[in-house]
Write a protein that holds these residues in place. Structure first.
Motif, PDB file in Angstrom:
ATOM      1  N   LEU A  29       0.837  -1.202   0.000  1.00 35.54           N
ATOM      2  CA  LEU A  29       0.000   0.000   0.000  1.00 35.54           C
ATOM      3  C   LEU A  29       0.872   1.251   0.000  1.00 35.54           C
ATOM      4  N   ALA A  30       0.375   2.309  -0.623  1.00 38.26           N
ATOM      5  CA  ALA A  30       1.094   3.591  -0.613  1.00 38.26           C
ATOM      6  C   ALA A  30       0.207   4.694  -0.068  1.00 38.26           C
ATOM      7  N   SER A  31       0.844   5.801   0.338  1.00 38.54           N
ATOM      8  CA  SER A  31       0.135   7.001   0.819  1.00 38.54           C
ATOM      9  C   SER A  31      -0.729   6.705   2.036  1.00 38.54           C
ATOM     10  N   LEU A  32      -0.165   5.973   2.977  1.00 41.01           N
ATOM     11  CA  LEU A  32      -0.914   5.572   4.159  1.00 41.01           C
ATOM     12  C   LEU A  32       0.074   5.418   5.315  1.00 41.01           C
ATOM     13  N   SER A  33      -0.274   5.971   6.484  1.00 49.25           N
ATOM     14  CA  SER A  33       0.596   5.756   7.636  1.00 49.25           C
ATOM     15  C   SER A  33       0.160   4.485   8.357  1.00 49.25           C
ATOM     16  N   GLU A  34       1.042   3.994   9.235  1.00 47.46           N
ATOM     17  CA  GLU A  34       0.718   2.766   9.940  1.00 47.46           C
ATOM     18  C   GLU A  34      -0.503   2.958  10.842  1.00 47.46           C
ATOM     19  N   LEU A  65      -1.634 -15.120  10.363  1.00 43.87           N
ATOM     20  CA  LEU A  65      -0.853 -14.109  11.043  1.00 43.87           C
ATOM     21  C   LEU A  65      -0.755 -12.934  10.085  1.00 43.87           C
ATOM     22  N   VAL A  66      -1.176 -11.750  10.541  1.00 43.24           N
ATOM     23  CA  VAL A  66      -1.079 -10.579   9.678  1.00 43.24           C
ATOM     24  C   VAL A  66       0.005  -9.666  10.231  1.00 43.24           C
ATOM     25  N   GLY A  67       1.009  -9.412   9.428  1.00 43.41           N
ATOM     26  CA  GLY A  67       2.099  -8.528   9.843  1.00 43.41           C
ATOM     27  C   GLY A  67       2.123  -7.280   8.976  1.00 43.41           C
ATOM     28  N   VAL A  68       2.514  -6.177   9.565  1.00 48.33           N
ATOM     29  CA  VAL A  68       2.558  -4.928   8.812  1.00 48.33           C
ATOM     30  C   VAL A  68       3.898  -4.257   9.056  1.00 48.33           C
ATOM     31  N   THR A  69       4.551  -3.814   7.988  1.00 50.10           N
ATOM     32  CA  THR A  69       5.733  -2.985   8.177  1.00 50.10           C
ATOM     33  C   THR A  69       5.551  -1.712   7.363  1.00 50.10           C
ATOM     34  N   ALA A  70       5.981  -0.608   7.931  1.00 53.51           N
ATOM     35  CA  ALA A  70       5.731   0.700   7.334  1.00 53.51           C
ATOM     36  C   ALA A  70       7.035   1.404   7.058  1.00 53.51           C
ATOM     37  N   GLN A  71       7.072   2.155   5.955  1.00 55.10           N
ATOM     38  CA  GLN A  71       8.241   2.967   5.665  1.00 55.10           C
ATOM     39  C   GLN A  71       7.829   4.171   4.846  1.00 55.10           C
ATOM     40  N   ALA A  72       7.817   5.327   5.490  1.00 53.86           N
ATOM     41  CA  ALA A  72       7.584   6.597   4.793  1.00 53.86           C
ATOM     42  C   ALA A  72       6.360   6.547   3.880  1.00 53.86           C
ATOM     43  N   GLY A  73       5.247   6.076   4.419  1.00 59.50           N
ATOM     44  CA  GLY A  73       4.017   6.095   3.641  1.00 59.50           C
ATOM     45  C   GLY A  73       3.796   4.872   2.780  1.00 59.50           C
ATOM     46  N   ARG A  74       4.744   3.949   2.798  1.00 58.69           N
ATOM     47  CA  ARG A  74       4.517   2.665   2.139  1.00 58.69           C
ATOM     48  C   ARG A  74       4.305   1.615   3.218  1.00 58.69           C
ATOM     49  N   ARG A  81      13.949  16.468   8.188  1.00 53.26           N
ATOM     50  CA  ARG A  81      14.161  16.675   6.758  1.00 53.26           C
ATOM     51  C   ARG A  81      14.125  15.361   5.968  1.00 53.26           C
ATOM     52  N   ALA A  82      14.822  14.360   6.462  1.00 56.88           N
ATOM     53  CA  ALA A  82      14.908  13.090   5.725  1.00 56.88           C
ATOM     54  C   ALA A  82      13.528  12.436   5.629  1.00 56.88           C
ATOM     55  N   ALA A  83      12.765  12.457   6.725  1.00 54.95           N
ATOM     56  CA  ALA A  83      11.451  11.812   6.735  1.00 54.95           C
ATOM     57  C   ALA A  83      10.491  12.537   5.795  1.00 54.95           C
ATOM     58  N   ILE A  84      10.508  13.851   5.826  1.00 51.53           N
ATOM     59  CA  ILE A  84       9.603  14.617   4.954  1.00 51.53           C
ATOM     60  C   ILE A  84       9.938  14.364   3.485  1.00 51.53           C
ATOM     61  N   ARG A  85      11.230  14.363   3.166  1.00 49.82           N
ATOM     62  CA  ARG A  85      11.628  14.115   1.774  1.00 49.82           C
ATOM     63  C   ARG A  85      11.239  12.697   1.334  1.00 49.82           C
ATOM     64  N   ALA A  86      11.381  11.729   2.233  1.00 52.28           N
ATOM     65  CA  ALA A  86      11.037  10.342   1.880  1.00 52.28           C
ATOM     66  C   ALA A  86       9.532  10.193   1.661  1.00 52.28           C
ATOM     67  N   TRP A  87       8.730  10.781   2.552  1.00 54.75           N
ATOM     68  CA  TRP A  87       7.275  10.742   2.376  1.00 54.75           C
ATOM     69  C   TRP A  87       6.875  11.403   1.059  1.00 54.75           C
ATOM     70  N   ALA A  88       7.465  12.577   0.781  1.00 57.12           N
ATOM     71  CA  ALA A  88       7.098  13.306  -0.437  1.00 57.12           C
ATOM     72  C   ALA A  88       7.485  12.500  -1.676  1.00 57.12           C
ATOM     73  N   THR A  89       8.627  11.822  -1.620  1.00 64.95           N
ATOM     74  CA  THR A  89       9.070  11.004  -2.749  1.00 64.95           C
ATOM     75  C   THR A  89       8.064   9.879  -3.024  1.00 64.95           C
ATOM     76  N   ASN A  90       7.670   9.187  -1.983  1.00 61.66           N
ATOM     77  CA  ASN A  90       6.724   8.092  -2.179  1.00 61.66           C
ATOM     78  C   ASN A  90       5.372   8.597  -2.667  1.00 61.66           C
ATOM     79  N   ARG A  91       4.961   9.756  -2.170  1.00 59.68           N
ATOM     80  CA  ARG A  91       3.697  10.313  -2.649  1.00 59.68           C
ATOM     81  C   ARG A  91       3.795  10.671  -4.133  1.00 59.68           C
ATOM     82  N   ALA A  92       4.920  11.260  -4.540  1.00 63.69           N
ATOM     83  CA  ALA A  92       5.095  11.628  -5.952  1.00 63.69           C
ATOM     84  C   ALA A  92       5.061  10.390  -6.843  1.00 63.69           C
TER      85      ALA A  92
END
Lengths: 425, 425
Positions: B194-199, B217-226, B402-413
């Motif tokens: 999934l994209a554009s979604l927080s945990e 078993l349902v596992g979830v891992t999140a990374q910058a909106g993915r 800065r790094a987190a905002i740039r990573a989120w914006a990249t995934n959104r783009a």
């Protein structure tokens, strides 16, 4: 003698608790935070052990750790559900009773009170405390932590979520470490950060330097041509430890002078970016195979916009000509992956961006497109300063995959920019 | 009965080797990858244990694990330096000799030969193999792995760098697990990316879906909106396990339809890049705050040069005007971080690069430069297709650095580009 009892009282074991860690749902971030904190306070981490949510196993692991170490820190298993067994295991390992404690319950009530709520019944479990244990305030979550004596050790039980562990390390663990640190045993860590070097090249060059030092530990970690060398020396006084670590550091600085980019800052682009900002030197980048990676590294440095106006991601020959003025005849004669084209890209980018400093990268990241004359892994670089090409080179990186080749090339490009600025760190 | 012996022969212990892990320099990413892999193949991980680069401790940990488990997997300590002791410890734990082996040496030579180099002398250490052990091919690095019998267990020794471990898990470990798995206990894993979604958004939406399933078993891992959602079901037959996992997967696909980007490929940029290549749709990017990150993500996809000629990293207002034709009056009126400017950037980039599809990103990554009206974390996006703006939006990401905002914006783009292509995966 301080050295004779050097292992007395400063050995720690970290326990990660939770089936989710053993299933691999998450990497164990808490343990690395705890390990760093302990190292900074002069403690040695004997072991990190991740164990399941099973009462018997958990109690055994705690009791075993309490025999072998002076400090045991667990994370996880303090939640309100039935599989949260840390409190029960600590009581069993310590051979004591587990009872409801008003002080711990008040902490839970306070947490809920902050948002005008009352805790569900299941939270009463979080107020269970082994006899003689001290509940620890958790500012970021429901679960109080615990501190108690266990065997020869002090046991800290912290919650599982990393965002709760961080504040508790600051508020509870660090003050305790400050009072219970190693006596007469001091550590000092010095570092050297190197670029454009593989781990094997380093090992060959450093061979003797790595063996010579009885009272120091030299560690090396490598990532795409960047190496972090950590020298940790032990001694009876802080001054001796510092002197010892710095003497070894000086040997590495001398031996690897042309590769050293810092002794304090691990991130090459930050060292470079801060130097550019400090000196007010404008910079740009012309990227082909690394498309965006060098720009992205520089873009991560706060304040870089003071010296960076734009960079160029030119994949196609047309873009190289249109954007950077690379001569089409040159592209035809030498091919896009060639030193003349790298030079033309570096000069063109500097001119277009009105930048004093520039670097250009053009290469074959693969997996396709390689030939015998120009194999995958071949990357050409050029660096220009004030209108003059100051470095040009071809590197042949191991064909370790597209991502690895791009990462190596990115670090080399950043290092070339730093070298163009003169004197090493 | 097949279920009665399900834990027979399927217990594993993972060993992480290296002082750098006990110092907390890195989180132990290998162990979580190995744990996930073992779980998928029906194995139970008894313990993850991180131990230092000390021959005696290491050999003891291996011997102990070889008594308690059926499979022991170590990572790290196979490098060419003197603190790399895994081979020596394995030999000591197994009570056998360590000797230079031509087969292993050939693997080292082959690795260097790929790039026409010869290995430095220190690499000969990497050809030392305990008697009776099999060297394992490492496609991404110098160090061969090892497989040998140890106590009641099979021992795998893999290298330390995660980018080397991944391929060896695929090439060596998984085939072995396929032949030595649990009998009569079958697992099937289905995935949703999934994209554009927080945990937390996911947890709120998915609440009931996460609890309902007793045999999965349902596992979830999140990374910058993915987010990667892993559904592992157990059953007595492979068909039942598959049916059960896929039924749950279908519920997630329905609930999160607009966020799903794949059920097979975890990397958003790869899903996007392959779709662009397959459909022959040319693409470009105009980046301000993400400077190079979106380009670098696309540049990681093999063959992307078929549809990508160039992209734009325009930090300054001047560059936005010069390169992309953004009107200076518009920049003055709305500011660089605004939806009109994002739209002008997207249209300008597409025009300049003669690309059908484009995305533009302009925002405040911080830490400085925020105002009350335009705080750090505000990012404006626009997406254009065939000369028309097809999406424009402003997002306010949490000021998590800065790094987190740039990573989120990249995934959104990247997600906006994928959405512009129509139907989800």
């Amino acid at each position: 003698m301080s050295n004779s009892n050097k292992s007395q009282g400063t050995q720690a074991i970290i326990l990660g608790i939770g089936d989710e860690l053993l299933r691999g749902d998450y990497a164990d971030l808490n343990s690395s935070l705890l390990a760093r904190t302990l190292l900074q306070h002069g403690w040695t981490v004997l072991e990190i052990r991740v164990v399941p949510d099973d009462l018997h196993t958990l109690a055994d692991a705690m009791a075993d750790a309490g025999k072998r170490a002076d400090l045991v820190i667990s994370t996880g298993g303090l939640g309100p559900t039935d599989d949260d067994l840390t409190r029960h295991a600590a009581a069993r390992a310590g051979g004591c009773e587990l009872g409801f404690q008003e002080g711990a319950w008040q902490m839970v009530l306070d947490w809920y009170g902050k948002s005008d709520r009352t805790p569900p019944e299941s939270n009463r479990r979080q107020a269970l405390v082994p006899e003689g244990a001290t509940p620890l305030h958790n500012p970021s979550g429901t679960a109080p932590g615990l501190r108690m004596e266990l065997g020869r050790a002090t046991l800290f039980c912290l919650p599982g979520p990393p965002r709760e562990v961080g504040p508790m390390v600051e508020l509870e663990l660090k003050p305790w470490l400050g009072l219970h640190g190693p006596e007469g045993q001091f550590l000092h860590t010095s570092r050297v950060y190197l670029a454009s070097l593989s781990e094997s090249q380093f090992a060959d060059e450093a061979g003797a330097l790595l063996e010579r030092h009885a009272h120091a530990l030299v560690g090396v970690t490598a990532q795409a041509g960047r190496l972090a060398v950590t020298i940790t020396a032990r001694a009876a006084t802080p001054e001796q430890a510092k002197g010892s670590a710095e003497a070894i550091q000086a040997q590495f600085l001398e031996r690897f002078a042309s590769h050293v980019y810092s002794t304090t800052e691990p991130t090459l682009e930050k060292v470079l970016g801060l130097k550019l900002i400090e000196r007010g030197i404008s910079v740009t980048v012309a990227e082909s195979c690394t498309l965006g990676l060098v720009a992205a590294a520089l873009g991560g440095v706060s304040g870089i916009s003071k010296v960076l106006s734009e960079t160029y991601c030119t994949y196609s020959n047309g873009a190289k000509t249109r954007r950077l003025g690379v001569d089409t005849a040159m592209l035809e004669q030498h091919g896009a992956v060639s030193e003349p084209v790298a030079q033309a890209m570096a000069l063109g980018a500097a001119r277009e961006a009105s930048a004093r400093l520039s670097v250009a990268i053009t290469g074959l990241a693969g997996p396709d497109g390689g030939t015998e004359a120009k194999p995958v892994g071949l990357v050409c670089f050029a660096c220009a300063l004030d209108g003059q090409v100051v470095a040009v080179e071809s590197k042949r990186f191991a064909p370790a995959g597209r991502a690895a080749i791009r990462a190596w090339a990115t670090n080399r490009a950043l290092h070339l920019l730093l070298l163009a600025l003169g004197a090493p760190a």
